[in-house]
Design a protein around this motif. Structure first.
Motif, PDB file in Angstrom:
ATOM      1  N   ILE A 250      18.669  -0.292  77.494  1.00  0.00           N
ATOM      2  CA  ILE A 250      18.199   1.088  77.622  1.00  0.00           C
ATOM      3  C   ILE A 250      17.849   1.665  76.263  1.00  0.00           C
ATOM      4  N   GLY A 251      18.707   1.403  75.262  1.00  0.00           N
ATOM      5  CA  GLY A 251      18.473   1.955  73.933  1.00  0.00           C
ATOM      6  C   GLY A 251      19.566   1.532  72.972  1.00  0.00           C
ATOM      7  N   ARG A 252      19.499   2.061  71.775  1.00  0.00           N
ATOM      8  CA  ARG A 252      20.461   1.740  70.713  1.00  0.00           C
ATOM      9  C   ARG A 252      21.681   2.641  70.848  1.00  0.00           C
ATOM     10  N   ILE A 253      22.875   2.047  70.829  1.00  0.00           N
ATOM     11  CA  ILE A 253      24.105   2.828  70.894  1.00  0.00           C
ATOM     12  C   ILE A 253      24.347   3.470  69.534  1.00  0.00           C
ATOM     13  N   ALA A 254      24.126   4.775  69.464  1.00  0.00           N
ATOM     14  CA  ALA A 254      24.187   5.480  68.179  1.00  0.00           C
ATOM     15  C   ALA A 254      25.440   6.318  68.007  1.00  0.00           C
ATOM     16  N   HIS A 255      26.025   6.784  69.123  1.00  0.00           N
ATOM     17  CA  HIS A 255      27.170   7.695  69.051  1.00  0.00           C
ATOM     18  C   HIS A 255      28.218   7.311  70.088  1.00  0.00           C
ATOM     19  N   LEU A 256      29.492   7.408  69.696  1.00  0.00           N
ATOM     20  CA  LEU A 256      30.626   7.279  70.596  1.00  0.00           C
ATOM     21  C   LEU A 256      31.391   8.603  70.561  1.00  0.00           C
ATOM     22  N   VAL A 257      31.763   9.123  71.724  1.00  0.00           N
ATOM     23  CA  VAL A 257      32.385  10.448  71.768  1.00  0.00           C
ATOM     24  C   VAL A 257      33.739  10.382  72.473  1.00  0.00           C
ATOM     25  N   ALA A 258      34.778  10.869  71.782  1.00  0.00           N
ATOM     26  CA  ALA A 258      36.105  11.066  72.370  1.00  0.00           C
ATOM     27  C   ALA A 258      36.230  12.556  72.671  1.00  0.00           C
TER      28      ALA A 258
END
Length: 226
Positions: A69-77
């Motif tokens: 789908i796309g590039r994983i740029a952010h992870l959110v807790a």
């Protein structure tokens, strides 16, 4: 078989629900000994990057499907409970920026885990995706939940502020506690204890609630239940 009954298959695969929005159903997780379904939301950005909100368990095949789908740029807790799978994702997506709800980095369990928290979610933070509006819902103690509003799809993403557990899918021993907590379908809501924690924050919590309501989202996604 008991675990399968409470979940929402297919598991650990992205499922599109709106333009720029996918969900990943997973689980079970076992808070306080209860078995619960859990859900991650994948949010697209205009530049092609992706934000993983409340990452669920890491799976190499899932990572591959998301990267189609796309590039994983952010992870959110987004709150004090939804961070436990971050470290595995960080090991496999080292360039992604990890964002944390306010106060999360101060929790002893988080510090001991070795998880990396790059930045706190605060209004106006540099490099935060512009098409996603964060709303901080505060509570007493160290609780805060960050609601996200994806403007292009008008989607509101929560974690624990709404829970909608289906009694028929829960183990019998969990059905009465879920009903007493007020989190059963079809009219799920925040658990009683969480409502108390947020309401005790008074004016700031009410202001956050008014902000969320004013957004008038077309859909709401949350982490537990139907």
């Amino acid at each position: 078989m008991q675990d399968e009954a409470i979940l929402y298959p297919p598991l650990d695969v992205p499922k599109k629900v709106a333009e720029g929005i996918w969900i990943v159903d997973s689980g079970p997780i076992r808070p306080l000994g209860l078995r619960l379904p859990v859900r991650m939301t994948v949010i697209g950005q205009a530049d092609g990057g992706l934000l993983l909100h409340s990452p669920t368990r890491f799976d190499a095949a899932l990572k591959g499907e998301i990267e189609k789908i796309g590039r994983i740029a952010h992870l959110v807790a987004p709150n004090s409970a939804h961070w436990t799978f971050l470290k595995s994702w960080q090991e496999h997506v080292p360039d992604a920026v990890t964002w944390a709800a306010p106060g999360l980095r101060d929790r002893r369990q988080v510090r001991r885990s070795g998880v990396r928290l790059d930045r706190d979610i605060v209004p106006g933070a540099a490099d935060w995706p512009q098409e996603i509006v964060p709303i901080i819902v505060p509570g007493i103690g160290s609780f805060a939940e960050v609601a996200l509003f994806h403007q292009p799809s008008r989607t509101l993403v929560l974690v624990d502020l709404v829970q909608n557990l289906e009694p028929g899918k829960l183990p019998r021993a969990s059905r009465i506690p879920a009903r007493l907590a007020g989190v059963t379908a079809p009219h799920g809501r925040a658990p009683i204890y969480l409502r108390a924690v947020v309401r005790a924050k008074g004016h700031d919590a009410k202001a956050a609630a008014r902000h969320i309501a004013a957004l008038e989202p077309d859909r709401v996604i949350f982490s537990h239940g139907a």
